[in-house]
Scaffold this active site. Sequence first.
Site, PDB file in Angstrom:
ATOM      1  CB  CYS A   1      -0.860  -0.008   1.256  1.00 37.65           C
ATOM      2  SG  CYS A   1      -2.008  -1.374   1.317  1.00 37.65           S
TER       3      CYS A   1
ATOM      4  CB  ALA B   1      -0.137   6.093  -2.976  1.00 40.18           C
TER       5      ALA B   1
ATOM      6  N   GLY C   1       3.840   7.609  -0.588  1.00 36.69           N
ATOM      7  CA  GLY C   1       5.146   7.101  -0.956  1.00 36.69           C
ATOM      8  C   GLY C   1       6.366   7.474  -0.137  1.00 36.69           C
TER       9      GLY C   1
ATOM     10  CE  LYS D   1       4.892   4.404   6.755  1.00 38.26           C
ATOM     11  NZ  LYS D   1       3.764   5.219   6.268  1.00 38.26           N
TER      12      LYS D   1
ATOM     13  CG  ASP E   1      -2.159   3.135  -3.339  1.00 35.41           C
ATOM     14  OD1 ASP E   1      -1.597   3.194  -2.236  1.00 35.41           O
ATOM     15  OD2 ASP E   1      -3.340   3.495  -3.512  1.00 35.41           O
TER      16      ASP E   1
ATOM     17  CG  ASP F   1      -7.513  -5.361  -4.162  1.00 43.06           C
ATOM     18  OD1 ASP F   1      -6.666  -5.489  -3.264  1.00 43.06           O
ATOM     19  OD2 ASP F   1      -8.711  -5.644  -4.031  1.00 43.06           O
TER      20      ASP F   1
ATOM     21  CG  ASP G   1       1.772   2.300   6.081  1.00 38.97           C
ATOM     22  OD1 ASP G   1       1.465   2.229   7.266  1.00 38.97           O
ATOM     23  OD2 ASP G   1       1.904   3.375   5.474  1.00 38.97           O
TER      24      ASP G   1
ATOM     25  CB  CYS H   1      -0.847   6.527  11.122  1.00 38.10           C
ATOM     26  SG  CYS H   1      -2.049   6.669   9.807  1.00 38.10           S
TER      27      CYS H   1
HETATM   28  C1  SAM Z   1      -1.884   4.407   4.881  1.00 39.60           C
HETATM   29  S1  SAM Z   1      -1.861   4.660   3.180  1.00 39.60           S
HETATM   30  C2  SAM Z   1      -0.230   4.188   2.747  1.00 39.60           C
HETATM   31  C3  SAM Z   1       0.809   5.229   3.048  1.00 39.60           C
HETATM   32  C4  SAM Z   1       2.136   4.923   2.410  1.00 39.60           C
HETATM   33  N1  SAM Z   1       2.672   3.655   2.850  1.00 39.60           N
HETATM   34  C5  SAM Z   1       3.157   6.023   2.683  1.00 39.60           C
HETATM   35  O1  SAM Z   1       4.048   5.871   3.506  1.00 39.60           O
HETATM   36  O2  SAM Z   1       3.053   7.064   2.058  1.00 39.60           O
HETATM   37  C6  SAM Z   1      -2.785   3.318   2.574  1.00 39.60           C
HETATM   38  C7  SAM Z   1      -2.810   3.212   1.073  1.00 39.60           C
HETATM   39  O3  SAM Z   1      -3.328   1.921   0.754  1.00 39.60           O
HETATM   40  C8  SAM Z   1      -4.041   2.013  -0.454  1.00 39.60           C
HETATM   41  N2  SAM Z   1      -4.895   0.804  -0.514  1.00 39.60           N
HETATM   42  C9  SAM Z   1      -6.040   0.548   0.145  1.00 39.60           C
HETATM   43  N3  SAM Z   1      -6.482  -0.683  -0.144  1.00 39.60           N
HETATM   44  C10 SAM Z   1      -5.592  -1.242  -1.001  1.00 39.60           C
HETATM   45  C11 SAM Z   1      -5.500  -2.502  -1.664  1.00 39.60           C
HETATM   46  N4  SAM Z   1      -6.423  -3.435  -1.467  1.00 39.60           N
HETATM   47  N5  SAM Z   1      -4.447  -2.721  -2.463  1.00 39.60           N
HETATM   48  C12 SAM Z   1      -3.501  -1.773  -2.651  1.00 39.60           C
HETATM   49  N6  SAM Z   1      -3.554  -0.554  -2.065  1.00 39.60           N
HETATM   50  C13 SAM Z   1      -4.576  -0.289  -1.249  1.00 39.60           C
HETATM   51  C14 SAM Z   1      -4.771   3.334  -0.322  1.00 39.60           C
HETATM   52  O4  SAM Z   1      -5.131   3.819  -1.593  1.00 39.60           O
HETATM   53  C15 SAM Z   1      -3.718   4.200   0.361  1.00 39.60           C
HETATM   54  O5  SAM Z   1      -2.981   4.919  -0.583  1.00 39.60           O
END
Ligand code: SAM
Length: 503
Positions: A251, A253, A255, A257, A275, A302, A322, A381
Site C-alpha cells: 500500500c 501511496a 510514498g 516509505k 496502490d 488491489d 502499511d 497510524c
Molecule cells: C496508509 S496509506 C499508505 C501510506 C504509504 N505507505 C506512505 O508511507 O506514504 C494506505 C494506502 O493503501 C491504499 N490501498 C487501500 N487498499 C488497497 C488494496 N487493497 N491494495 C492496494 N492498495 C490499497 C490506499 O489507496 C492508500 O494509498
Amino acid sequence: MKEKKKEDRRKGCGGRVLYSAAAAILSRLERREGSLKSLVYGSGFPNVRLLYALVSETLRYGPVLEKLLAASGLLQAGKKAAKKRLPPALARVLVYELLFGKGLRGGGGGGSGALVLKHRARLQAELARLKVQKKVSRNQDLLERGSPPSLALLPRYARVNALKTRVEHVVDYFKRQGYAYQGKGEASALSAGKKFLLDSLFPDLLVFPPQTDLHEDQLYQAGHLILQDKASCLPAFLLDPPPGSHVIDACAAPGNKTSHLAAIMKNKGRLFAFDLDAKRLATLSTMLVRAGATCYELEHRDFLTTDPSDPKYSRVRYILLDPSCSGSGMVGRQPFEEEGGDDETQEALSTRLKALAGFQRKMLLHALKFPALHRLVYSTCSFHQEENEEVVRDVLEQQGKDFHLVEALPSWSPRGLDVFPAAKCCLRASPKETLTNGFFVAVLERRHMGTNEESVPPLLPENMPECFAYSEFVSLASVKTYGERSVACDGITYASVADTKLK
Ligand SMILES: C[S@@+](CC[C@H](N)C(=O)[O-])C[C@H]1O[C@@H](n2cnc3c(N)ncnc32)[C@H](O)[C@@H]1O
C-alpha cells in the site's frame, strides 16, 4: 516591505484573506458541508497548509475561545457598532491568532481585525484570569483532556534522501542558512529557534523545532530532503531490505516509505509498489521521481488480487504492509475528518474499526502467502488496538506457526499493548511519548526458511554494477553460457539473465 506583501499574497497568507478563508471553513464545518480536509483542499486557497493549520488550531482551542469571547463581550461590542458586526467564526479565528497563534498579521487586515485589536487588553486579561482559575501557566494546558494534540507541538522531522545527497552536506547547508547545529540528540532537547539536530536513532533524520516550515526550501523541492515524521521512518528502517533484494510495498501511496525503501536498497533490486487509488499512485510516481528512486515498478491494482505464486514475485523476501486505517494517530487530524464526524457514537466507531480490521487481516494474511517471504513489517497510524495488536494476534493464530513476531528495536519505548504475550515485541509511538504521530509497527519473520530459503539466491553485493541492478540474476550453476557481465558474491559467481543462456 512591498516584496514581503507580494510574497505573502503569492503564498496566500495576506492576513485578511487567510482569516476570512479560515472563518468560511469553520462556518461550513458547522453546517456539516464536508470534512476539514475536503473543505480546505476544495477552497481554492493558494496556501492550503497554512489554512489547514489555522483552522485546525482554531478548532482545538474552540472551547477556550468561546469562554474568552463570552467573557470579553467582543461579539456584543461588534453588534453595537452596526458596521463592525463581527461574525462569530471570524471572531474565533482572529482571537486564536492574536492570543495563541502568530499575532494578527497586517493589523488584522481591516475592520474586524481592528475591532479585535481594540479589545486586545481585555482579551489578554480574560486569558490570564482563565489560567489562574484553571491553575495552569501554559496556554496548551487550557485545552480539555482528550482534545487532539497539536501539530504545532511536534518537531519538524526531515529525512535526508541518501539517493541524492549525504547527511554531512545537508548539515553544512543548514548551517550556512543560519541554523545552529546541535549535533546528535533527542528531539525533546531542542528548544525553539533556528536550530536543528541529528536524530539519535535514525542516522539520516534531521530534527527541527515545531513549526519550522521547510516546504519552500530548495533541498526539499529538489528531493534531497523528505519531510517525514520520525515514527513513519520506522517501517522501512525495520524492514531493512539489503541492496539487490526484491521487495513489495503493498500500500505504497503517497510514498514516503517507498522512497525510504529505495534509499535503503541503494536503488538496487526490485521494489514492487502497489496502490489501489489512481490519483494517489500519480502522487507516488511524482514523489519517487523527485526522490531519484529508480528501482521501483508501480502497480495500479488491489494487492489482494496479486498471485503470490506469480514467478515475478518468486524472489520477494521483504514486504512492507502499511494499509488504510482509521488514521486516529495522525496529529492535527480533527474529529471532523474521520468518516463518522465528531459525533460518531461508540457503536459507529466500533463498526468502522471492525470493517477496517477485517480488511487489514485479509491484507496481512495475503502478504504472508508469498513463498520466499522472509520478513514483513506491518504498520498503521492508528491508536486503536483493534487495527494493531489484535490484527497481528489473529493473523499469527490463523496462519499457523510459519511466522513469528520479532522484538523490534528493544531500546524503543513504548511497546505494543498487552493484548497477547508477544505483543510487547511490537512498537507504538505517540505525540506524548515519542514526539511523533501515533503509530504502530510489528515485525514478522518466517520461522524456518526450509526449501524457500534455498531456492532464493543469496543477495547481491552492494558494489554490483548499475546495469545488474535492474536485471534478474542466476548463479553459474544453472547457466550454460554467459556474457561478460557477471558478479561474485560470497564465493558464488552470478550472471545477468540478460546475456545468459540457461541450462
Ligand atoms: C496508509 S496509506 C499508505 C501510506 C504509504 N505507505 C506512505 O508511507 O506514504 C494506505 C494506502 O493503501 C491504499 N490501498 C487501500 N487498499 C488497497 C488494496 N487493497 N491494495 C492496494 N492498495 C490499497 C490506499 O489507496 C492508500 O494509498
